[in-house]
Write a protein that holds these residues in place. Structure first.
Motif: not given
Length: 366
Positions: A171-192
């Motif tokens: 995010x500090x690079x001014x990149x939105x969260x919707x293009x952050x590379x996520x592992x499957x197990x990290x999706x709940x962390x992002x959703x929360x």
């Protein structure tokens, strides 16, 4: 499905909202005329429903619906409370996806908050405000769990902290969260986290009436928006909000004639709905009968028991099987009885993945 309509002041946002919802939100040539979010519920056009309802002589027809929320115009500094600030941002947090209206027309009679019309700059202004708000939210979460994460004793906290650290750097690079590379197990962390910049986005390029009917690649400002969207995994539709408002006041025959005159296959509303379903990975299955013909919206990949649960939780709990027939086949056979006689009705179990246009009768026992 709830879509938030956003944009800088005076880009045609409320005009478009009026057109697609007939809700009559005030449109004025100054910032913040939309102080509270206006809400309009729109039926999803679906010719399949009308044809099935005619077949069964249904007493009631219930289409799928989309809720549009017209959110007050944003200005630079909203994440620090400028303009309507945090009020605007909180309204975005509640929607499933963002429809970002971008001005792609010149008009000296309509002021622009930045004096010049530069759609990519405008997009980046709003996106940056969302990112700045998200940086603050991620930082607060890191502060809450850093003690538990320290030393690795609490493995879950340590894993979350490592995830948040990577996300914060992104995010500090001014990149939105919707293009952050996520592992499957990290999706709940992002959703929360409910981050604003994690929302899927459709850019709605608002063009002038004189550009109606022109090829989209022939309009330089639209081309810029499309190139930007392609790099950021976002959808794009091209509309003329002023024309859409005129279309919304016509009867069906005049509307069809108008679209044909400009060589357009569909209205802006139809474009937007189609783009929204595609972006969010949604489809509709159908139920049909004398009492009611209805469309049910589900996510692609939904299995039969979970689809049944959209109708009633008991349907999912006591699911036995689904009797399924493709909607066009049902019409050709003159109804479910005829489809059964011709062997066109399939009996599907718990692992069946629903398809768009399935007409279903669920069997269950509770």
């Amino acid at each position: 499905m709830k879509l938030g309509v956003v944009g800088l002041p005076n880009v045609g946002k409320s005009t478009l909202f009026n057109a697609i919802t007939h809700a009559g939100a005030e449109a004025a040539n100054y910032p913040f005329c939309t102080i509270e979010p206006n809400v309009g519920v729109v039926a999803v056009p679906d010719e399949r429903l009308d044809k099935l309802a005619a077949l069964y002589n249904s007493k009631k027809v219930t289409p799928a619906v989309i809720e549009f929320v017209d959110i007050a115009g944003l200005v630079k500094g909203a994440s620090r409370g400028e303009g309507l600030g945090n009020k605007f941002l909180s309204h975005i947090r509640e929607v499933d996806a963002v429809v970002h209206v971008v001005r792609c027309f010149e008009d000296e009679n309509i002021t622009h908050v930045e004096s010049t019309v530069e759609p990519v700059r405008d997009i980046e202004t709003i996106t940056l405000e969302l990112i700045l708000s998200d940086i603050e939210a991620v930082g607060k979460r890191m502060d809450r769990i850093k003690n538990a994460a320290r030393g690795g004793a609490d493995k879950a906290a340590a894993q979350e902290f490592a995830f948040l650290t990577r996300l914060s750097e992104h995010l500090e690079k001014e990149l939105p969260a919707n293009c952050f590379p996520l592992a499957d197990e990290e999706q709940p962390l992002m959703d929360n986290l409910f981050l604003l910049s994690s929302k899927p986005v459709i850019y709605c390029a608002n063009i002038s009436e004189k550009d109606m009917g022109a090829g989209e690649e022939e309009i330089p400002l639209v081309k810029e928006v499309k190139e930007y969207a392609a790099k950021h995994n976002a959808g794009v539709i091209v509309v003329c909000a002023k024309t859409e408002e005129e279309l919304s006041q016509m009867d069906e025959d005049d509307r069809a004639m108008f679209l044909e005159e400009f060589g357009l296959k569909e209205s802006g509303l139809s474009k937007l709905i189609r783009a929204s379903y595609s972006l969010l990975g949604l489809i509709s299955y159908l139920t049909a009968g004398e009492k009611e013909t209805r469309a049910w919206t589900i996510t692609k990949g939904t299995k039969a028991p979970q689809a049944a649960g959209k109708i009633h939780t008991d349907f999912e709990k006591g699911f036995i099987r689904a009797e399924v027939v493709e909607w066009e086949t049902l019409l050709e056979c003159g109804g479910l009885t005829g489809a059964r006689e011709k062997g066109k009705v399939r009996s599907e179990g718990k692992e069946y993945v629903m398809k768009d246009g399935d007409v279903v009768l669920f069997r269950f026992n509770v």
